[in-house]
Design an enzyme around this catalytic site. Structure first.
Site, short mmCIF file in Angstrom:
data_model
loop_
_atom_site.label_atom_id
_atom_site.label_comp_id
_atom_site.label_asym_id
_atom_site.label_seq_id
_atom_site.Cartn_x
_atom_site.Cartn_y
_atom_site.Cartn_z
N THR A 43 -39.31 -27.42 -0.60
CA THR A 43 -40.19 -28.60 -0.57
C THR A 43 -41.40 -28.36 0.32
OG1 THR A 43 -38.25 -30.02 -0.86
CG2 THR A 43 -40.27 -31.07 -0.10
N THR A 44 -41.16 -27.80 1.50
CA THR A 44 -42.24 -27.53 2.44
C THR A 44 -43.21 -26.49 1.89
OG1 THR A 44 -40.66 -28.00 4.20
CG2 THR A 44 -42.74 -27.00 4.86
N TYR A 106 -35.89 -36.59 -11.03
CA TYR A 106 -36.42 -37.41 -12.12
C TYR A 106 -35.39 -37.69 -13.20
CZ TYR A 106 -39.47 -39.48 -15.61
OH TYR A 106 -40.01 -40.34 -16.51
N TYR A 132 -29.02 -28.03 -2.37
CA TYR A 132 -29.99 -28.78 -1.58
C TYR A 132 -29.95 -30.24 -2.02
CZ TYR A 132 -34.63 -29.94 0.44
OH TYR A 132 -35.68 -30.51 1.13
N ARG A 137 -36.05 -37.56 -2.33
CA ARG A 137 -37.01 -36.95 -3.24
C ARG A 137 -36.50 -36.83 -4.67
NH1 ARG A 137 -41.63 -34.23 -1.17
NH2 ARG A 137 -41.66 -34.09 1.11
N LYS A 160 -27.76 -27.45 1.97
CA LYS A 160 -28.76 -28.04 2.85
C LYS A 160 -28.68 -29.54 2.63
CE LYS A 160 -33.73 -28.36 3.77
NZ LYS A 160 -35.09 -27.96 3.35
N ILE A 202 -32.26 -25.75 7.96
CA ILE A 202 -33.42 -25.20 7.26
C ILE A 202 -34.58 -26.10 7.67
CG2 ILE A 202 -34.48 -24.69 5.03
CD1 ILE A 202 -31.72 -24.02 3.96
#
Length: 291
Positions: A43-44, A106, A132, A137, A160, A202
């Site tokens: 994501t980052t 989504y 993850y 999100r 994560k 993380i």
């Protein structure tokens, strides 16, 4: 297999393109400061707006630059199972040590759909996989019971966890046992997670303070709990400040203020920090001694 402070590294951009030189320099900054692993294309790393070609190139650069000095866990998730298999296969072939796979976003799959998605990727590509879970999100929370089912698959080795609750963290640890690594996906929960049996983080904060985040984990594993707790509270303003707006806009602004990257450029639909947020973040960085 994976523990300690692993950095969810940003993807630096310059004039709309991946800044390969800056990425290599950031990797060297991380390794020089004791980070325990590099996680590109999460994501980052703005994986959602990288093309397939860019995504694969960022993974290749990271693996090459790291040169096996620390583990590389490449983000390979997608809301399309076949795309996730493609990205995971590339990460394996590029030499990554593991793959970080976000829950499909989504689509809002059921728990059975989540299980089947990860099972399909894990049985298609022989590489250690870190699940993850970040419902903020993805619009779906992967239940601890689903994670426990997946943990029985040999190459699914960690999660994560970023649902943001200690109940979920402790439920996962209780269900999955010692051999399955639970890593924090929220910097501010790193120390509490370690105290209940988690293995590390993380980290977004590691982008700007890799030594301190790594030392927090090192101190804990050495049994120096008082020193670890003290360092955790020192880091806490960074943990909150870097989420004043949507990640990774704040951390890129911070890296630019620290002169670690030339441009804090993010890709639409993300935008650079608003001035009020920028001023507040600058005060936090100054107080910490980073600028």
């Amino acid at each position: 297999m994976f523990q300690g402070a692993m950095v969810a590294i940003v993807t630096p951009f310059k004039n709309g393109q991946v800044d390969e030189k800056a990425l290599r320099e950031l990797i060297e900054f991380q390794i020089a400061n004791g980070t325990h692993g590099i996680v590109p294309c999460g994501t980052t790393g703005e994986s959602a707006t990288l093309s397939f070609k860019e995504h694969e190139r960022v993974v290749e650069i990271t693996v090459e630059q790291v040169g096996k000095r620390v583990p590389v866990v490449a983000g390979t998730g997608s809301n399309n199972t076949e795309e996730a298999i493609r990205l995971t296969r590339h990460a394996r072939d590029a030499g990554a040590d593991g793959a970080l796979m976000i829950c499909p976003y989504y689509n809002k799959p059921t728990q059975e759909g989540l299980f089947k998605h990860f099972e399909k990727v894990a049985t298609s590509v022989d590489i250690p996989i870190v699940l993850y879970n970040i419902p903020g999100r993805t619009a779906v929370n992967m239940a601890p019971e689903t994670i426990a089912r997946l943990a029985k698959i040999d190459n699914i080795v960690a999660v994560k966890e970023a649902a943001g609750t200690m109940k979920q963290i402790t439920d996962i640890i209780a269900l999955c046992g010692e051999d399955f690594a639970v890593l924090s996906g929220e910097d501010y929960l790193t120390f509490p997670l370690l105290c209940v049996g988690g293995k590390g983080v993380i980290s977004v904060v590691s982008n700007i303070a890799p030594r301190d985040m790594a030392d927090l984990c090192n101190l804990y594993f050495e049994g120096k709990l008082t020193e670890a707790r003290r360092l955790y509270y020192r880091l806490l303003p960074l943990c909150h400040g870097l989420f004043c707006e949507t990640n990774p806009s704040p951390v890129k602004a911070a890296l630019a203020m620290m002169k670690k990257i030339e441009s804090e450029e993010v890709r639409l639909p993300l935008v650079s920090l608003m001035e009020a947020s920028r001023a507040g973040l600058k005060r936090i960085l100054e107080a910490y001694g980073l600028i």
